[in-house]
Design a protein around this motif. Structure first.
Motif, PDB file in Angstrom:
ATOM      1  N   ASP A 108     -27.686 -87.429  42.917  1.00  0.00           N
ATOM      2  CA  ASP A 108     -28.317 -88.335  42.008  1.00  0.00           C
ATOM      3  C   ASP A 108     -29.499 -88.772  42.861  1.00  0.00           C
ATOM      4  OD1 ASP A 108     -28.949 -90.255  39.967  1.00  0.00           O
ATOM      5  OD2 ASP A 108     -27.435 -91.583  40.694  1.00  0.00           O
ATOM      6  N   LEU A 109     -30.417 -87.967  43.331  1.00  0.00           N
ATOM      7  CA  LEU A 109     -31.516 -88.278  44.006  1.00  0.00           C
ATOM      8  C   LEU A 109     -32.653 -87.289  43.694  1.00  0.00           C
ATOM      9  CD1 LEU A 109     -29.746 -88.377  47.787  1.00  0.00           C
ATOM     10  CD2 LEU A 109     -30.387 -90.439  46.242  1.00  0.00           C
ATOM     11  N   LEU A 129     -30.150 -75.118  49.530  1.00  0.00           N
ATOM     12  CA  LEU A 129     -29.839 -75.029  47.913  1.00  0.00           C
ATOM     13  C   LEU A 129     -29.753 -73.470  47.508  1.00  0.00           C
ATOM     14  CD1 LEU A 129     -32.451 -77.848  46.739  1.00  0.00           C
ATOM     15  CD2 LEU A 129     -29.790 -77.960  46.734  1.00  0.00           C
ATOM     16  N   LYS A 130     -30.603 -72.523  48.074  1.00  0.00           N
ATOM     17  CA  LYS A 130     -30.571 -71.204  47.831  1.00  0.00           C
ATOM     18  C   LYS A 130     -29.281 -70.760  48.202  1.00  0.00           C
ATOM     19  CE  LYS A 130     -33.244 -66.845  48.864  1.00  0.00           C
ATOM     20  NZ  LYS A 130     -34.370 -66.494  49.403  1.00  0.00           N
ATOM     21  N   ASN A 131     -28.631 -70.880  49.063  1.00  0.00           N
ATOM     22  CA  ASN A 131     -27.495 -70.555  49.544  1.00  0.00           C
ATOM     23  C   ASN A 131     -26.290 -70.891  49.001  1.00  0.00           C
ATOM     24  OD1 ASN A 131     -28.971 -69.164  51.839  1.00  0.00           O
ATOM     25  ND2 ASN A 131     -28.431 -70.765  53.393  1.00  0.00           N
ATOM     26  N   HIS A 132     -26.197 -72.032  48.456  1.00  0.00           N
ATOM     27  CA  HIS A 132     -24.977 -72.448  47.903  1.00  0.00           C
ATOM     28  C   HIS A 132     -25.178 -72.880  46.307  1.00  0.00           C
ATOM     29  CE1 HIS A 132     -23.270 -72.797  51.756  1.00  0.00           C
ATOM     30  NE2 HIS A 132     -24.398 -73.668  52.057  1.00  0.00           N
ATOM     31  N   LYS A 133     -24.792 -72.156  45.638  1.00  0.00           N
ATOM     32  CA  LYS A 133     -24.940 -72.193  44.208  1.00  0.00           C
ATOM     33  C   LYS A 133     -24.131 -73.404  43.477  1.00  0.00           C
ATOM     34  CE  LYS A 133     -27.719 -68.629  44.315  1.00  0.00           C
ATOM     35  NZ  LYS A 133     -29.132 -69.109  44.374  1.00  0.00           N
ATOM     36  N   ASN A 134     -23.419 -74.036  44.088  1.00  0.00           N
ATOM     37  CA  ASN A 134     -22.632 -75.237  43.772  1.00  0.00           C
ATOM     38  C   ASN A 134     -23.118 -76.545  43.713  1.00  0.00           C
ATOM     39  OD1 ASN A 134     -22.144 -75.037  46.277  1.00  0.00           O
ATOM     40  ND2 ASN A 134     -19.970 -75.708  46.331  1.00  0.00           N
ATOM     41  N   VAL A 135     -24.617 -76.518  44.314  1.00  0.00           N
ATOM     42  CA  VAL A 135     -25.211 -77.636  44.556  1.00  0.00           C
ATOM     43  C   VAL A 135     -26.138 -77.859  43.213  1.00  0.00           C
ATOM     44  CG1 VAL A 135     -26.782 -79.020  46.228  1.00  0.00           C
ATOM     45  CG2 VAL A 135     -24.941 -77.179  47.200  1.00  0.00           C
ATOM     46  N   PHE A 136     -26.090 -79.109  42.988  1.00  0.00           N
ATOM     47  CA  PHE A 136     -27.249 -79.479  41.854  1.00  0.00           C
ATOM     48  C   PHE A 136     -27.622 -80.748  42.127  1.00  0.00           C
ATOM     49  CE2 PHE A 136     -24.158 -77.058  39.601  1.00  0.00           C
ATOM     50  CZ  PHE A 136     -24.609 -76.745  38.459  1.00  0.00           C
ATOM     51  N   ILE A 137     -29.033 -80.782  41.731  1.00  0.00           N
ATOM     52  CA  ILE A 137     -30.010 -81.903  42.041  1.00  0.00           C
ATOM     53  C   ILE A 137     -30.528 -82.506  40.796  1.00  0.00           C
ATOM     54  CG2 ILE A 137     -30.505 -81.067  44.450  1.00  0.00           C
ATOM     55  CD1 ILE A 137     -33.402 -79.939  43.209  1.00  0.00           C
ATOM     56  N   ALA A 138     -31.270 -83.546  40.779  1.00  0.00           N
ATOM     57  CA  ALA A 138     -31.630 -84.382  39.758  1.00  0.00           C
ATOM     58  C   ALA A 138     -33.245 -84.312  39.377  1.00  0.00           C
ATOM     59  CB  ALA A 138     -31.168 -85.898  39.945  1.00  0.00           C
ATOM     60  N   MET A 139     -33.469 -84.488  38.409  1.00  0.00           N
ATOM     61  CA  MET A 139     -35.131 -84.592  38.002  1.00  0.00           C
ATOM     62  C   MET A 139     -35.084 -85.735  36.662  1.00  0.00           C
ATOM     63  SD  MET A 139     -37.512 -81.479  36.763  1.00  0.00           S
ATOM     64  CE  MET A 139     -36.318 -81.056  35.558  1.00  0.00           C
ATOM     65  N   SER A 140     -36.329 -86.334  36.401  1.00  0.00           N
ATOM     66  CA  SER A 140     -36.322 -87.302  35.249  1.00  0.00           C
ATOM     67  C   SER A 140     -37.349 -87.230  34.568  1.00  0.00           C
ATOM     68  CB  SER A 140     -36.298 -88.913  35.844  1.00  0.00           C
ATOM     69  OG  SER A 140     -37.560 -88.895  36.825  1.00  0.00           O
ATOM     70  N   ASN A 296     -12.233 -79.320  47.972  1.00  0.00           N
ATOM     71  CA  ASN A 296     -11.981 -79.454  46.469  1.00  0.00           C
ATOM     72  C   ASN A 296     -12.121 -80.347  45.557  1.00  0.00           C
ATOM     73  OD1 ASN A 296     -10.854 -76.564  46.434  1.00  0.00           O
ATOM     74  ND2 ASN A 296      -8.907 -77.209  46.954  1.00  0.00           N
ATOM     75  N   LYS A 297     -13.251 -81.387  46.104  1.00  0.00           N
ATOM     76  CA  LYS A 297     -13.866 -82.306  45.367  1.00  0.00           C
ATOM     77  C   LYS A 297     -14.908 -82.144  44.686  1.00  0.00           C
ATOM     78  CE  LYS A 297     -10.362 -84.909  46.698  1.00  0.00           C
ATOM     79  NZ  LYS A 297      -9.431 -85.445  45.942  1.00  0.00           N
ATOM     80  N   ILE A 298     -15.207 -82.762  43.660  1.00  0.00           N
ATOM     81  CA  ILE A 298     -16.589 -82.922  42.787  1.00  0.00           C
ATOM     82  C   ILE A 298     -17.428 -84.023  43.561  1.00  0.00           C
ATOM     83  CG2 ILE A 298     -17.881 -83.317  40.746  1.00  0.00           C
ATOM     84  CD1 ILE A 298     -15.231 -82.113  39.420  1.00  0.00           C
ATOM     85  N   ILE A 299     -18.598 -83.765  44.376  1.00  0.00           N
ATOM     86  CA  ILE A 299     -18.883 -84.816  45.134  1.00  0.00           C
ATOM     87  C   ILE A 299     -20.278 -85.113  44.624  1.00  0.00           C
ATOM     88  CG2 ILE A 299     -19.681 -85.306  47.494  1.00  0.00           C
ATOM     89  CD1 ILE A 299     -18.026 -82.769  48.241  1.00  0.00           C
ATOM     90  N   TYR A 300     -20.438 -86.453  44.300  1.00  0.00           N
ATOM     91  CA  TYR A 300     -21.659 -87.217  43.739  1.00  0.00           C
ATOM     92  C   TYR A 300     -22.340 -87.860  44.984  1.00  0.00           C
ATOM     93  CZ  TYR A 300     -21.610 -86.063  38.697  1.00  0.00           C
ATOM     94  OH  TYR A 300     -21.428 -85.363  37.429  1.00  0.00           O
ATOM     95  N   VAL A 301     -23.734 -87.246  45.253  1.00  0.00           N
ATOM     96  CA  VAL A 301     -24.456 -88.203  46.338  1.00  0.00           C
ATOM     97  C   VAL A 301     -25.282 -89.064  45.634  1.00  0.00           C
ATOM     98  CG1 VAL A 301     -25.868 -87.811  48.120  1.00  0.00           C
ATOM     99  CG2 VAL A 301     -24.162 -86.172  47.629  1.00  0.00           C
ATOM    100  N   GLY A 302     -25.250 -90.452  45.819  1.00  0.00           N
ATOM    101  CA  GLY A 302     -26.120 -91.320  45.249  1.00  0.00           C
ATOM    102  C   GLY A 302     -26.252 -92.583  45.956  1.00  0.00           C
ATOM    103  N   THR A 303     -27.144 -93.492  45.864  1.00  0.00           N
ATOM    104  CA  THR A 303     -27.476 -94.823  46.373  1.00  0.00           C
ATOM    105  C   THR A 303     -26.583 -95.812  45.718  1.00  0.00           C
ATOM    106  OG1 THR A 303     -29.376 -95.207  44.989  1.00  0.00           O
ATOM    107  CG2 THR A 303     -29.710 -93.958  47.076  1.00  0.00           C
ATOM    108  N   THR A 304     -25.920 -96.491  46.622  1.00  0.00           N
ATOM    109  CA  THR A 304     -25.100 -97.811  46.056  1.00  0.00           C
ATOM    110  C   THR A 304     -25.855 -99.023  46.388  1.00  0.00           C
ATOM    111  OG1 THR A 304     -23.433 -97.722  47.625  1.00  0.00           O
ATOM    112  CG2 THR A 304     -23.150 -96.351  45.489  1.00  0.00           C
ATOM    113  N   ALA A 305     -26.577 -98.797  47.535  1.00  0.00           N
ATOM    114  CA  ALA A 305     -27.097-100.063  48.141  1.00  0.00           C
ATOM    115  C   ALA A 305     -28.295-101.112  47.234  1.00  0.00           C
ATOM    116  CB  ALA A 305     -27.879 -99.828  49.474  1.00  0.00           C
ATOM    117  N   VAL A 306     -27.939-102.274  47.304  1.00  0.00           N
ATOM    118  CA  VAL A 306     -28.703-103.080  46.349  1.00  0.00           C
ATOM    119  C   VAL A 306     -30.171-102.813  46.651  1.00  0.00           C
ATOM    120  CG1 VAL A 306     -28.925-105.361  45.949  1.00  0.00           C
ATOM    121  CG2 VAL A 306     -26.744-104.644  45.997  1.00  0.00           C
TER     122      VAL A 306
END
Length: 454
Positions: A108-109, A129-140, A296-306
């Motif tokens: 989520d970056l 990103l090319k090597n691993h097809k289970n990685v997703f990234i964001a756009m807006s 075996n987890k679904i991992i979301y990467v994102g900012t939580t810092a205020v």
């Protein structure tokens, strides 16, 4: 016979009063001020119910958040001296986690522009990103004019295929410009989803847009992109009330073509692992820590810092990180657990039924205290039913419309009932103090007047 006719006429008059109330409310609904008031109060009732029922629901334990929290921000500033950090750190993080076979890594970056002073790190991220097809990234998406940023053309592979149906243009779905990720990324992956969020007028996010429209093409929300990959489908169907991923999984839509999120709790409902702990673990070759937290987890990467300004308001809590909206959306898809708001016609029917119930008991009950108690009991019972419906069946029944109509019905019929009763008392008094034959005042009247004037 006359008594029966009078009672029938009385019920008819009270029915007219109830329908007049609904006619006035229907007319008032054409005014934006009235609409805004009703929507605001109804949304507040939704938030209250979500806070109650989320205590009885469990979030998916396979979804975790790799959080760039305040501690991580301090760690990065101390170790690397700047934010945003080198993209090699993200690349190293992907490679470290991939060693223990995660299901998905979802960023989520936004990786928008290449860093010309550290281009090798950009290329390292691109290679991961090319090597691993289970990685997703964001756009807006946004609606910036072309004078600010020329709207880019997006690659066909990023589109979501629509096998059937279409979406109507509106402010939540349709956009004219895009913050596209760096070209090197789109060259190597199609795993890109949209992360736009839209607040309601009170600043709270209750809905999520599953599919976006840009240059007459469709693009998936980040979590929907993950779900379609998970279910091994490259297209969805759209009908009037839902998005159909497959025969089993559907996303119900409201009248804005968005999905209403069903929350499992407030901040940190999902397990949070501070990003700095992952960096420390792979630098020290502590793969037990990585395995224990990410296998075996679904991992979301994102900012939580205020300090990184990605904190939003949800129905269950005022300070929730943006990444938790995406985890909740995916969790709702997997659980088939979205909120479905009933049609306004159903709300009106419920309101009419409750109004007739309240009116009937007002007519039948002579005690003032009992009539107020009955009103309270009817409204409390409906409140429990509406909350239970949301908890057990994910159905959003209106609070505000039945409450308002029941209270107005109670007040008007109560006033009319005792106005008629006072007239009956006046008539009875007149009969008591006048002669039936001559219609002149009798001895009782003169005695009362003498007492009153002493």
């Amino acid at each position: 016979m006359k008594k029966i006719d009078k009672r029938t006429l009385q019920y008819f008059v009270y029915a007219i009063i109830i329908f007049a109330i609904f006619g006035i409310l229907a007319f008032s609904s054409h005014f934006s001020v009235f609409q805004d008031f009703m929507t605001k109060v109804e949304n507040s009732s939704f938030d209250l119910r979500q806070k109650i029922i989320c205590k009885y629901k469990k979030a998916n334990k396979d979804i975790v958040i790799l959080a760039v929290d305040d501690q991580t921000y301090e760690y990065i500033m101390d170790k690397y001296g700047s934010w945003p950090i080198s993209r090699r750190i993200w690349s190293d993080s992907i490679e470290a986690i991939e060693r223990i076979n995660p299901r998905y890594i979802i960023f989520d970056l936004l990786f928008i522009k290449p860093n010309l002073n550290d281009y090798d790190s950009d290329l390292a991220l691109v290679q991961s990103l090319k090597n691993h097809k289970n990685v997703f990234i964001a756009m807006s998406f946004d609606n910036y004019p072309d004078d600010v940023r020329k709207s880019p053309q997006l690659e066909d592979k990023l589109q979501l295929k629509i096998a059937q149906g279409k979406l109507e243009d509106n402010q939540y779905v349709t956009f004219t410009n895009c913050r596209k990720v760096m070209q090197e990324i789109t060259d190597v992956t199609k795993n890109i989803g949209i992360i736009n969020a839209h607040r309601d007028s009170d600043g709270i996010i209750r809905d999520v847009t599953p599919i976006f429209k840009y240059k007459n093409n469709y693009y998936p929300n980040l979590s929907l992109a993950v779900a379609t990959d998970m279910f091994k489908t490259n297209s969805v169907k759209i009908d009037k009330n839902s998005i159909i991923i497959n025969d089993e999984y559907k996303i119900p839509l409201d009248n804005t073509q968005r999905a209403i999120l069903n929350w499992y709790g407030g901040a940190e409902t999902y397990k949070h692992i501070p990003f700095w702990q992952l960096v420390k673990a792979y630098k020290e070759n502590d793969y037990k820590f990585i395995k224990d937290n990410f296998e075996n987890k679904i991992i979301y990467v994102g900012t939580t810092a205020v300090s990184l300004s990605d904190v939003k308001s949800a129905p269950v809590e005022s300070n929730v990180s943006g990444v938790e909206f995406h985890t909740t959306f995916l969790n709702n898809i997997l659980d088939k657990n979205f909120i479905k708001k009933v049609d306004v016609k159903v709300d009106f029917l419920i309101a009419i039924i409750l109004s007739f119930i309240v009116g009937y008991f007002v007519l039948k009950t002579s005690s003032v205290a009992k009539t107020f108690l009955i009103l309270f009991a009817v409204l409390l019972s409906y409140g429990i039913i509406a909350t239970y419906s949301m908890m057990m069946f994910n159905i959003w029944l209106s609070f505000i419309l039945p409450f308002i109509t029941s209270i107005i019905t109670f007040i008007l019929i109560y006033c009319e009932k005792y106005l008629l009763k006072s007239r009956d008392l006046e008539q009875t008094y007149k009969l008591a103090v006048t002669d039936g034959l001559t219609q002149l005042y009798n001895h009782r009247y003169f005695q009362e007047q003498m007492i009153n004037n002493v």
